[in-house]
Design a protein around this motif. Structure first.
Motif, mmCIF file in Angstrom:
data_model
loop_
_atom_site.group_PDB
_atom_site.id
_atom_site.type_symbol
_atom_site.label_atom_id
_atom_site.label_comp_id
_atom_site.label_asym_id
_atom_site.label_seq_id
_atom_site.Cartn_x
_atom_site.Cartn_y
_atom_site.Cartn_z
ATOM 1 N N PRO A 14 1.291 -1.098 -0.094
ATOM 2 C CA PRO A 14 -0.032 0.022 0.371
ATOM 3 C C PRO A 14 0.550 1.152 0.036
ATOM 4 N N ILE A 76 -2.064 -4.957 -0.758
ATOM 5 C CA ILE A 76 -3.399 -4.852 -2.185
ATOM 6 C C ILE A 76 -3.432 -6.215 -3.490
ATOM 7 N N ASP A 93 -8.518 -4.941 -0.121
ATOM 8 C CA ASP A 93 -7.911 -4.530 0.304
ATOM 9 C C ASP A 93 -8.575 -4.856 2.118
#
Length: 147
Positions: A14, A76, A93
């Protein structure tokens, strides 16, 4: 939805640097799959959807990290699901909450991602056991979005 090829999955951290990496991986998957020409509106639409949805996830992680702790191992997940007439872009996510389109003004520098995704095709959000998946289905005959 008839599946015509195994889905392409990859994970990214992320981080802001993950956004161009995800776009490049999407380009490689588009070229490998062969369902659309790499220089077509549909290919550009797929890349744009991946870029915007991963950007939203990165921003959500940044906002969550500033307000509470986020698991350091959080990733992610990006998936492209190829069908006979479209591709479904999925970005998953581990964060709660549902993204929404926000009103923007001409001077705003951000906030248009989901509006762009909505122009590309049908989109939505579905909960997962630990977060959510934001998805967008893009037909191969995509018109593209003029930016």
């Amino acid at each position: 939805m008839s599946v015509t090829r195994a889905p392409a999955h990859w994970a990214c951290a992320p981080l802001k640097t993950s956004v161009p990496n995800a776009r490049h991986q999407a380009r490689r998957e588009i070229e490998s799959a062969g369902f659309v020409a790499p220089d077509s509106d549909a290919a550009y639409s797929i890349e744009l959807a991946v870029t915007e949805l991963v950007t939203n996830a990165v921003h959500a992680f940044a906002n969550a990290a500033s307000g509470r702790s986020v698991r350091p191992a959080s990733l992610i997940d990006v998936c492209l699901r190829w069908t006979s007439a479209s591709v479904v872009v999925e970005v998953t996510d581990e964060l709660p909450g549902v993204p929404t389109m926000c009103p923007t003004s001409a001077d705003d520098e951000s906030g248009r991602g989901l509006a762009l995704v909505a122009l590309l095709g049908t989109w939505g959000v579905r909960p997962t056991p630990v977060g959510k998946t934001v998805w967008c289905e893009i037909p191969y005959e995509a018109r593209g979005v003029a930016c």
